[in-house]
Scaffold this motif. Structure first.
Motif, short mmCIF file in Angstrom:
data_model
loop_
_atom_site.label_atom_id
_atom_site.label_comp_id
_atom_site.label_asym_id
_atom_site.label_seq_id
_atom_site.Cartn_x
_atom_site.Cartn_y
_atom_site.Cartn_z
N ALA A 89 -0.95 -7.79 1.49
CA ALA A 89 0.51 -7.84 1.41
C ALA A 89 0.98 -9.06 0.63
CB ALA A 89 1.11 -7.85 2.82
N SER A 90 0.26 -10.15 0.75
CA SER A 90 0.64 -11.38 0.05
C SER A 90 0.13 -11.43 -1.38
CB SER A 90 0.10 -12.60 0.81
OG SER A 90 0.65 -12.68 2.10
N ASN A 91 -0.91 -10.64 -1.68
CA ASN A 91 -1.56 -10.70 -3.00
C ASN A 91 -1.79 -9.30 -3.57
OD1 ASN A 91 -2.50 -13.78 -3.08
ND2 ASN A 91 -2.94 -12.98 -1.02
N PRO A 92 -0.73 -8.52 -3.81
CA PRO A 92 -0.93 -7.15 -4.30
C PRO A 92 -1.60 -7.07 -5.67
CG PRO A 92 1.39 -7.76 -4.40
CD PRO A 92 0.70 -8.83 -3.62
N ARG A 141 -6.57 -5.60 -8.58
CA ARG A 141 -7.70 -5.89 -9.47
C ARG A 141 -9.02 -5.58 -8.78
NH1 ARG A 141 -11.69 -8.97 -9.92
NH2 ARG A 141 -11.16 -10.20 -8.07
N ILE A 142 -9.11 -5.90 -7.50
CA ILE A 142 -10.34 -5.67 -6.74
C ILE A 142 -10.59 -4.18 -6.54
CG2 ILE A 142 -11.42 -5.96 -4.47
CD1 ILE A 142 -9.96 -8.70 -4.31
N PRO A 195 -4.58 2.35 -13.63
CA PRO A 195 -4.55 0.93 -14.01
C PRO A 195 -4.22 0.04 -12.81
CG PRO A 195 -3.12 2.24 -15.45
CD PRO A 195 -3.56 3.13 -14.34
N ALA A 196 -4.75 -1.18 -12.85
CA ALA A 196 -4.51 -2.13 -11.76
C ALA A 196 -3.02 -2.38 -11.57
CB ALA A 196 -5.24 -3.44 -12.04
N GLU A 197 -2.25 -2.40 -12.65
CA GLU A 197 -0.81 -2.63 -12.55
C GLU A 197 -0.13 -1.55 -11.72
OE1 GLU A 197 -2.54 -4.64 -15.97
OE2 GLU A 197 -2.50 -2.51 -15.40
N ARG A 198 -0.59 -0.32 -11.88
CA ARG A 198 -0.01 0.77 -11.09
C ARG A 198 -0.46 0.68 -9.64
NH1 ARG A 198 0.76 6.64 -13.48
NH2 ARG A 198 2.52 5.47 -14.36
N VAL A 199 -1.71 0.35 -9.41
CA VAL A 199 -2.18 0.16 -8.04
C VAL A 199 -1.35 -0.92 -7.34
CG1 VAL A 199 -4.12 -0.54 -6.59
CG2 VAL A 199 -4.52 0.95 -8.56
N ALA A 200 -1.06 -2.01 -8.05
CA ALA A 200 -0.25 -3.10 -7.48
C ALA A 200 1.15 -2.60 -7.15
CB ALA A 200 -0.19 -4.27 -8.45
N ARG A 213 2.91 -2.55 -3.44
CA ARG A 213 4.20 -3.18 -3.14
C ARG A 213 5.16 -2.20 -2.47
NH1 ARG A 213 2.99 -6.06 -8.03
NH2 ARG A 213 3.00 -8.32 -7.60
N SER A 214 4.98 -0.92 -2.71
CA SER A 214 5.86 0.07 -2.09
C SER A 214 5.44 0.39 -0.66
CB SER A 214 5.89 1.36 -2.92
OG SER A 214 4.69 2.10 -2.78
N HIS A 215 4.28 -0.09 -0.24
CA HIS A 215 3.79 0.11 1.13
C HIS A 215 4.15 -1.10 1.99
CE1 HIS A 215 0.35 2.97 -0.42
NE2 HIS A 215 1.57 3.44 -0.65
N SER A 216 3.73 -1.05 3.26
CA SER A 216 4.00 -2.17 4.18
C SER A 216 2.68 -2.69 4.76
CB SER A 216 4.94 -1.73 5.30
OG SER A 216 4.39 -0.63 6.01
N HIS A 217 1.86 -3.28 3.92
CA HIS A 217 0.52 -3.68 4.35
C HIS A 217 0.52 -4.89 5.28
CE1 HIS A 217 -2.13 -0.89 2.25
NE2 HIS A 217 -1.18 -0.84 1.33
N GLY A 218 1.64 -5.55 5.45
CA GLY A 218 1.70 -6.65 6.41
C GLY A 218 2.04 -6.19 7.81
N HIS A 219 2.12 -4.91 8.04
CA HIS A 219 2.59 -4.36 9.33
C HIS A 219 1.60 -4.67 10.46
CE1 HIS A 219 4.89 -1.76 11.92
NE2 HIS A 219 3.80 -1.09 12.23
#
Length: 343
Positions: A266-269, A274-275, A285-290, A294-300
């Motif tokens: 969540a802090s480092n999309p 890239r990973i 592409p990594a840019e699209r994955v990022a 960002r559209s998700h809530s991975h800090g939940h």
């Protein structure tokens, strides 16, 4: 160690309220994780081997790649054996229940019915929300879920979590989910059947559905991270029931490692993308994955009582569309399937 398991091998808006909740959840995780060290495996003991079933086709799984690359599992004295799982999430659940894997991440709305039927898997942590989308053409008369009555909607299968979620949304509006013509297609054909006019809308999950939206200028009607679902998980870490009962220290360590990876994601999309991007089929592409991350809530990262409350909500929803049994005691059910893994 890296073991391959294929689907046939095992039957198995501005600063929005959402953004604020996401930021708060990320910040709020720091203190509890630092305080809950008593049940983590001692560093001077031999590492405990843990088999994690990992689907490389879903961006939802990207924090697993983070945990593997950045040493979050090792931090909790875990030696992880990866099982590269290419089957559906119900097959993943069976792989965990039958001991082919110790744990894995899947969609709650896919797992709650088999858990009602007795699959011995426990839900340890809700990992994120926001990977389901309902799309239509830019010029479509469909403007909202309320417009789906009598419309043809493509879904990957009739028991898919995405179909169940949007059927729930339809029911909440007082409409009969069966008044929607849910049509089954492989998700990679969604764009084609929409263009041909075989369906009026498509309902799927990321990364394919996000890519379809972006590449075809489709209109997003609804997602599973809005309204009452804005701060509810859609994906969960499931652990083998026997592991939770007999080795609670390992279960707690695995859960903390995943929470750490979710918080870092969540802090480092961009770095997470890239990973993970090299694993995604179709060379996204990594840019699209990022952007997807960002559209998700991975800090939940809900656990214990908080996760149980979310599962109770989903169980009520699934009763309304007749997926779970009408006489199911939802609160007892949630107590059974969501233990206090972190004590």
């Amino acid at each position: 160690m890296n073991t391959n398991v294929h689907s046939g091998a095992i039957s198995a808006r501005g600063i929005s309220r959402r953004a604020l909740l996401r930021a708060a959840s990320i910040a709020g995780l720091a203190a509890p994780l630092g305080m809950l060290g008593s049940r983590v495996l001692a560093a001077d003991t031999a590492p405990r081997t843990f088999k994690i079933a990992w689907s490389q086709t879903a961006v939802c799984q990207s924090p697993v790649s983070v945990a593997l690359e950045r040493g979050f599992f090792e931090k909790y004295n875990l030696k992880v054996e990866r099982i590269n799982f290419s089957g559906s999430t119900d097959q993943l659940l069976e792989a965990i229940a039958t001991g082919h894997a110790d744990g894995g991440i899947g969609m709650a709305l896919r797992w709650l019915k088999p858990l009602e039927q007795g699959f011995d898997v426990k839900l340890a942590v809700g990992t994120h929300g926001g990977c389901m989308r309902l799309l239509t053409a830019e010029d479509s008369p469909i403007k909202s879920v309320n417009d789906l009555k009598g419309r043809r909607v493509a879904v990957s299968d009739q028991a898919s979590p995405v179909k169940n979620f949007f059927a729930i949304r339809v029911a909440q509006l007082g409409l009969d989910p069966e008044s929607v013509d849910w049509r089954q297609y492989p998700q990679d054909l969604f764009g084609e059947v929409l263009r041909k006019g075989e369906v009026d809308a498509v309902a799927g999950d990321d990364p394919l559905i996000y890519t379809l939206r972006e590449d075809n200028k489709l209109r997003e009607i609804a997602t599973n991270i809005e309204g009452d679902y804005e701060n509810r998980t859609c994906c969960v870490l499931g652990l083998r029931g026997d592991l939770v009962r007999k080795d609670p220290e390992s279960a707690a360590a695995i859960t903390r490692a995943v929470i750490d990876a979710q918080r870092w994601t969540a802090s480092n999309p961009d770095e997470t993308a890239r990973i993970f991007a090299p694993y995604v089929p179709g060379k996204v592409p990594a840019e699209r994955v990022a952007a997807i991350l960002r559209s998700h809530s991975h800090g939940h990262a809900s656990t214990g009582a908080a996760l149980r409350e979310e599962i109770v909500g989903y169980a009520k929803d699934l009763k309304t569309i007749k997926v779970l049994s009408a006489n199911l005691d939802i609160n007892k059910y949630a107590q059974v399937v969501v233990p206090n893994v972190l004590g």
